[in-house]
Motif scaffolding. Structure first.
Motif, PDB file in Angstrom:
ATOM      1  N   THR A 117       0.848  -1.190   0.000  1.00 34.51           N
ATOM      2  CA  THR A 117       0.000   0.000   0.000  1.00 34.51           C
ATOM      3  C   THR A 117       0.880   1.235   0.000  1.00 34.51           C
ATOM      4  OG1 THR A 117      -1.880   1.099   1.067  1.00 34.51           O
ATOM      5  CG2 THR A 117      -0.210   0.183   2.518  1.00 34.51           C
ATOM      6  N   PHE A 118       0.402   2.276  -0.660  1.00 33.69           N
ATOM      7  CA  PHE A 118       1.073   3.568  -0.674  1.00 33.69           C
ATOM      8  C   PHE A 118       0.036   4.633  -0.368  1.00 33.69           C
ATOM      9  CE2 PHE A 118       1.544   7.474  -3.126  1.00 33.69           C
ATOM     10  CZ  PHE A 118       2.709   7.994  -2.565  1.00 33.69           C
ATOM     11  N   PHE A 119       0.386   5.590   0.477  1.00 33.48           N
ATOM     12  CA  PHE A 119      -0.540   6.685   0.742  1.00 33.48           C
ATOM     13  C   PHE A 119       0.225   7.965   1.052  1.00 33.48           C
ATOM     14  CE2 PHE A 119      -0.113   3.977   4.464  1.00 33.48           C
ATOM     15  CZ  PHE A 119       0.195   4.845   5.502  1.00 33.48           C
ATOM     16  N   SER A 120      -0.388   9.094   0.707  1.00 36.64           N
ATOM     17  CA  SER A 120       0.143  10.416   1.019  1.00 36.64           C
ATOM     18  C   SER A 120      -0.773  11.046   2.051  1.00 36.64           C
ATOM     19  CB  SER A 120       0.190  11.284  -0.243  1.00 36.64           C
ATOM     20  OG  SER A 120       0.994  10.700  -1.238  1.00 36.64           O
ATOM     21  N   PHE A 121      -0.183  11.576   3.116  1.00 35.58           N
ATOM     22  CA  PHE A 121      -1.001  12.138   4.180  1.00 35.58           C
ATOM     23  C   PHE A 121      -0.350  13.401   4.727  1.00 35.58           C
ATOM     24  CE2 PHE A 121       2.056   9.494   6.380  1.00 35.58           C
ATOM     25  CZ  PHE A 121       2.335  10.175   7.561  1.00 35.58           C
ATOM     26  N   SER A 122      -1.137  14.171   5.441  1.00 40.09           N
ATOM     27  CA  SER A 122      -0.604  15.352   6.117  1.00 40.09           C
ATOM     28  C   SER A 122      -1.267  15.482   7.479  1.00 40.09           C
ATOM     29  CB  SER A 122      -0.855  16.622   5.292  1.00 40.09           C
ATOM     30  OG  SER A 122      -2.240  16.868   5.169  1.00 40.09           O
ATOM     31  N   VAL A 123      -0.523  16.021   8.423  1.00 38.79           N
ATOM     32  CA  VAL A 123      -1.036  16.299   9.763  1.00 38.79           C
ATOM     33  C   VAL A 123      -0.823  17.791  10.012  1.00 38.79           C
ATOM     34  CG1 VAL A 123      -0.883  15.791  12.220  1.00 38.79           C
ATOM     35  CG2 VAL A 123      -0.454  13.977  10.538  1.00 38.79           C
ATOM     36  N   LEU A 167       9.895   9.611  -4.371  1.00 41.94           N
ATOM     37  CA  LEU A 167      10.742   8.468  -4.652  1.00 41.94           C
ATOM     38  C   LEU A 167      10.869   7.620  -3.392  1.00 41.94           C
ATOM     39  CD1 LEU A 167      13.565  10.223  -6.696  1.00 41.94           C
ATOM     40  CD2 LEU A 167      11.490   9.113  -7.528  1.00 41.94           C
ATOM     41  N   LYS A 168      10.607   6.348  -3.549  1.00 39.15           N
ATOM     42  CA  LYS A 168      10.658   5.443  -2.410  1.00 39.15           C
ATOM     43  C   LYS A 168      12.092   5.334  -1.906  1.00 39.15           C
ATOM     44  CE  LYS A 168       9.560   0.610  -1.344  1.00 39.15           C
ATOM     45  NZ  LYS A 168       9.089  -0.648  -1.963  1.00 39.15           N
ATOM     46  N   PRO A 169      12.337   5.572  -0.617  1.00 37.87           N
ATOM     47  CA  PRO A 169      13.710   5.493  -0.087  1.00 37.87           C
ATOM     48  C   PRO A 169      14.305   4.104  -0.273  1.00 37.87           C
ATOM     49  CG  PRO A 169      12.237   6.555   1.485  1.00 37.87           C
ATOM     50  CD  PRO A 169      11.363   5.980   0.415  1.00 37.87           C
ATOM     51  N   LYS A 170      15.612   4.052  -0.314  1.00 41.23           N
ATOM     52  CA  LYS A 170      16.290   2.767  -0.493  1.00 41.23           C
ATOM     53  C   LYS A 170      16.074   1.867   0.711  1.00 41.23           C
ATOM     54  CE  LYS A 170      20.869   0.782  -1.281  1.00 41.23           C
ATOM     55  NZ  LYS A 170      22.319   1.068  -1.461  1.00 41.23           N
ATOM     56  N   GLY A 183       1.368   8.484 -11.932  1.00 33.88           N
ATOM     57  CA  GLY A 183       1.631   7.061 -12.099  1.00 33.88           C
ATOM     58  C   GLY A 183       2.416   6.489 -10.935  1.00 33.88           C
ATOM     59  N   VAL A 184       2.227   5.199 -10.680  1.00 35.43           N
ATOM     60  CA  VAL A 184       2.988   4.471  -9.666  1.00 35.43           C
ATOM     61  C   VAL A 184       3.730   3.357 -10.389  1.00 35.43           C
ATOM     62  CG1 VAL A 184       2.904   3.173  -7.511  1.00 35.43           C
ATOM     63  CG2 VAL A 184       1.219   4.969  -7.940  1.00 35.43           C
ATOM     64  N   LEU A 185       5.058   3.466 -10.481  1.00 36.13           N
ATOM     65  CA  LEU A 185       5.836   2.481 -11.221  1.00 36.13           C
ATOM     66  C   LEU A 185       5.767   1.128 -10.526  1.00 36.13           C
ATOM     67  CD1 LEU A 185       9.013   4.557 -12.147  1.00 36.13           C
ATOM     68  CD2 LEU A 185       7.012   4.069 -13.575  1.00 36.13           C
ATOM     69  N   GLY A 229       7.665   1.225  -7.006  1.00 39.20           N
ATOM     70  CA  GLY A 229       6.702   1.983  -6.220  1.00 39.20           C
ATOM     71  C   GLY A 229       6.885   3.485  -6.285  1.00 39.20           C
ATOM     72  N   ASP A 230       7.834   3.981  -7.103  1.00 33.46           N
ATOM     73  CA  ASP A 230       8.028   5.423  -7.224  1.00 33.46           C
ATOM     74  C   ASP A 230       6.801   6.080  -7.843  1.00 33.46           C
ATOM     75  OD1 ASP A 230      10.497   5.179  -6.155  1.00 33.46           O
ATOM     76  OD2 ASP A 230      11.623   5.542  -8.005  1.00 33.46           O
ATOM     77  N   ILE A 231       6.499   7.291  -7.370  1.00 26.19           N
ATOM     78  CA  ILE A 231       5.375   8.052  -7.887  1.00 26.19           C
ATOM     79  C   ILE A 231       5.913   9.018  -8.930  1.00 26.19           C
ATOM     80  CG2 ILE A 231       3.319   9.353  -7.242  1.00 26.19           C
ATOM     81  CD1 ILE A 231       3.739   6.671  -5.768  1.00 26.19           C
ATOM     82  N   VAL A 232       5.362   8.990 -10.127  1.00 24.91           N
ATOM     83  CA  VAL A 232       5.895   9.783 -11.233  1.00 24.91           C
ATOM     84  C   VAL A 232       4.775  10.526 -11.943  1.00 24.91           C
ATOM     85  CG1 VAL A 232       7.869   8.250 -11.628  1.00 24.91           C
ATOM     86  CG2 VAL A 232       5.704   7.811 -12.817  1.00 24.91           C
TER      87      VAL A 232
END
Length: 702
Positions: free
Chosen positions: A88-94, A207-210, A389-391, A395-398
């Motif tokens: 799963t991938f999600f973008s959030f803010s607090v 970009l998904k961290p290493k 897009g999600v590669l 999993g990188d977001i482009v």
């Protein structure tokens, strides 16, 4: 049942088994989610495509909310010893409206229960103090240090197994993440059902961290039912903390390899004779009787005859099959050679143009954009549409730019590819790769999480702060100085405007869209071309001559500076600026008029409510006017602009009255009428020019 029939049935059963495993998977993303596909509990609500989990109140309050995908996800099924894997991938803010109040946080949740919600405060809406809720798995993003729950601080990520006391925990400060910053944060969570590996990555970047921030082996047997609901839970504790989910994608699957590795079926003879396994064979020392031997020979003769018939039939089938296969192979080779010849013609050109960025396959980008789903569209350019897009590989977001199929669109693609592919600067949008297959032209860029500058200026709910604006203007100036004076060949962008300036996770400017750009040798006089760009940003001499130079880019940058400082579009309907209502007002002319009247400070964006340094504001406005000077030779270089913005050089004296140009009156009227005719500042205008006759034709506004 004969052996061939059994083989056919076995094959069909294998195919059905495979499709059963495939259809047991679940996949969705935020672009396809609607209110009907979400179940909202407590204070959770959907507003303008954003999922908010707690109350949006400026006064302290305790709140809890839960949002779940409305259909349960299968995590176990018969015949598969391991549970489903999921990503799963999600973008959030607090965001905290009152920094003095404390928060609680949010979590990603797997629960068998879709009807109840836990308490507010430190319980994160997961359970209550006396709760005996069904087992759950959660990944918490905790903003409240609660000693009762053994929290390490108020800025950590943890794995919760049927308890808000985390089994594993990681301090997000170690990777520079502040949950309460209000910035958009990206999270990736992956679980491998076979190896039981569970990992969490967190970053401001797309970009998904290493390396994961948290990784562990997770035995889920005690916590996963056959079906579970997936979603989010959040809470506050007498605070003004707001939790928002901006994007969410989820996918689960069962390992098909497990089904293939299952024990093979019993031999065919056993299946043809169900009692064979229960009948013992005769001892080998006992010879058959005479009558048995005769019967055996008779059966053998019949079998041999049948075998001869079958062999003949099989030979015929094999011959026919080989013929058909040969025809198919020939057709495939012909088709492939044509396709390769057609694609290689472009690919050889592409390989000469651009060597560094990756060449993606069409299948990769089609998967990444969910078949170019309309819900994935994040922007429209002059010559194409941009998708999120999600590669699938990492999993990188482009951002995937799908260029138009017109000949002009292809020309702009080649221009953009050849120029930006060789450029490297921190204030330019990075090109990750490209694709040219199936008649499609696709460019892949880093996705900028804060969108374009024009949206940040005119569509955001809160005004863009002055420090961000200054940093953005400096970044764009630095990028243009690089293009004009530091590249091996000079690059003239030709379309500098706020919608082509993107903002990364730190609100740093990234100049993009090089579809109209031109590359020339330094100090070489430019050729006259078809003037193209956006009204309000175009230099007057460019409209007249069609010659794009670094000075025409400087003029466009000046218009951007005035737009950022004033919060007004370069051309807009003048409702209160002193003119007739409904008449288009040119921003550059308006600021010049304020400067003439000694009221330059009135150009500052009123939405900033005075939250800026007056000296800095005046300096920035004067830089904008200096860049917008009617005489191109008087305009500063972009390197000089950078020095002015950082205080290393003085802004040149800008006359109070706007200098007159050397254009005739008829030309001036033409320019004014052209600018007044366009109220949509995002429209691209193309003007054909003839320098000998000074004749003009207004082209299409795209």
């Amino acid at each position: 049942m004969s052996l061939p029939c059994f083989a056919l049935v076995s094959t069909i059963l294998s195919i059905l088994s495979f499709f059963y495993l495939v259809t047991a998977a679940t996949e969705f993303d935020f672009g396809t989610l609607t209110l009907g596909s979400l179940k909202l509990l407590g204070d959770a609500h959907l507003n303008n495509g954003t999922l908010t989990l707690t109350r949006e109140l400026a006064v302290p309050t305790s709140s809890a909310g839960r949002a779940l995908y409305s259909r349960p996800v299968r995590f176990r099924q018969p015949g598969t010893p391991s549970p489903a894997s999921f990503t799963t991938f999600f973008s959030f803010s607090v965001t905290n409206l009152n920094p003095s109040s404390v928060g609680a946080g949010l979590s990603f949740l797997l629960s068998p229960d879709d009807d109840t919600i836990g308490d507010a405060g430190g319980f994160l809406g997961l359970l209550g103090p006396l709760s005996s809720a069904a087992a759950f798995i959660a990944v918490e993003f905790d903003t409240l240090m609660d000693v009762e729950f053994k929290d390490i601080n108020g800025n950590h990520v943890g794995v919760d197994l049927n308890s808000v006391v985390s089994t594993e925990v990681a301090d997000l400060a170690n990777i520079g993440i502040d949950l309460k910053s209000g910035d958009l944060i990206n999270a990736w969570i992956e679980f491998d059902g076979s190896s039981k590996g569970f990992s969490v990555w967190v970053s401001y970047s797309n970009l998904k961290p290493k390396d994961p921030v948290l990784s562990m082996n997770l035995d889920v047997d005690k916590y996963l039912n056959d079906f579970m609901y997936v979603g989010f839970s959040a809470s506050t504790q007498g605070s003004t903390e707001i939790h928002k989910i901006e994007w969410w994608s989820f996918g689960s699957s069962f390992a098909v390899a497990e089904a293939e590795a299952a024990p093979p079926p019993p031999p065919a003879v056993s299946l043809m004779n169900p009692t064979a396994n229960s009948v013992k064979s005769a001892p080998p020392s006992l010879a058959p009787s005479h009558s048995e031997e005769k019967e055996s020979k008779s059966k053998s003769s019949c079998h041999n005859g049948l075998c001869k018939q079958n062999l003949g039939a099989v030979a015929g089938v094999v011959t026919a099959g080989a013929f058909v296969l040969a025809l198919f192979a020939g057709a495939l080779i012909w088709f492939y050679s044509k396709k390769v010849k057609r694609v290689n013609k472009f690919d050889s050109l592409g390989s000469e143009i651009i060597k560094m960025p990756k060449q993606f396959t069409y299948k990769e980008l089609r998967t990444a954009t969910k078949c170019f789903n309309a819900n994935r569209i994040i922007g429209h350019g002059a010559f194409g549409t941009v998708y999120k897009g999600v590669l699938p590989e990492n999993g990188d977001i482009v951002a995937v730019k799908r260029c138009s199929h017109s000949s002009q669109g292809k020309n702009e693609f080649l221009s953009e590819l050849s120029i930006i592919g060789s450029l490297r600067h921190r204030n330019l949008v990075r090109l990750q790769g490209w694709c040219h297959e199936k008649g499609e032209i696709l460019l892949v860029y880093d996705l900028m999480p804060n969108g374009s500058l024009d949206k940040a200026l005119f569509e955001a709910r809160t005004p863009l702060p002055w420090p961000h604006r200054r940093k953005i203007l400096l970044g764009v100036a630095s990028a243009l100085a690089y293009l004009h004076q530091e590249c091996e060949n000079q690059v003239i962008h030709r379309d500098i405007k706020t919608s082509n300036i993107m903002l990364d996770e730190g609100f740093n400017a990234r100049l993009g869209d090089f579809g109209l750009a031109r590359q020339t040798e330094h100090d070489k006089s430019p050729d006259a071309t078809v003037a193209a760009g956006t009204m309000g940003y175009l230099a007057p001499e460019y409209l007249l001559t069609g010659k794009a130079t670094e000075k025409t880019d400087v003029f466009s940058y000046g218009a951007v500076v005035l737009e950022v400082a004033s919060g007004r579009r370069p051309i807009e309907k003048d409702a209160n600026g002193g003119g007739k209502a409904g008449i288009s007002c040119n921003l550059v002319e308006w600021v010049w008029s304020l400067h003439r009247e000694g009221r330059l400070h009135m150009a500052a964006d009123p939405r900033l409510e005075g939250e800026f340094d007056e000296g800095e504001m005046r300096r920035v406005l004067l830089v904008g006017l200096a860049c917008s000077h009617p005489d191109p030779l008087t305009r500063p270089t972009m390197r000089g602009v950078v020095q002015m913005l950082v205080g290393e050089a003085e802004v040149p004296i800008v006359p109070r009255t706007k200098p007159t140009t050397g254009f005739s009156t008829s030309h001036s009227h033409l320019l004014l009428s052209l600018q007044d005719s366009v109220s949509d500042c995002d429209g691209i205008i193309t003007i054909s020019t003839s320098t000998s006759e000074n004749s003009f034709n207004l082209g299409d506004i795209v």
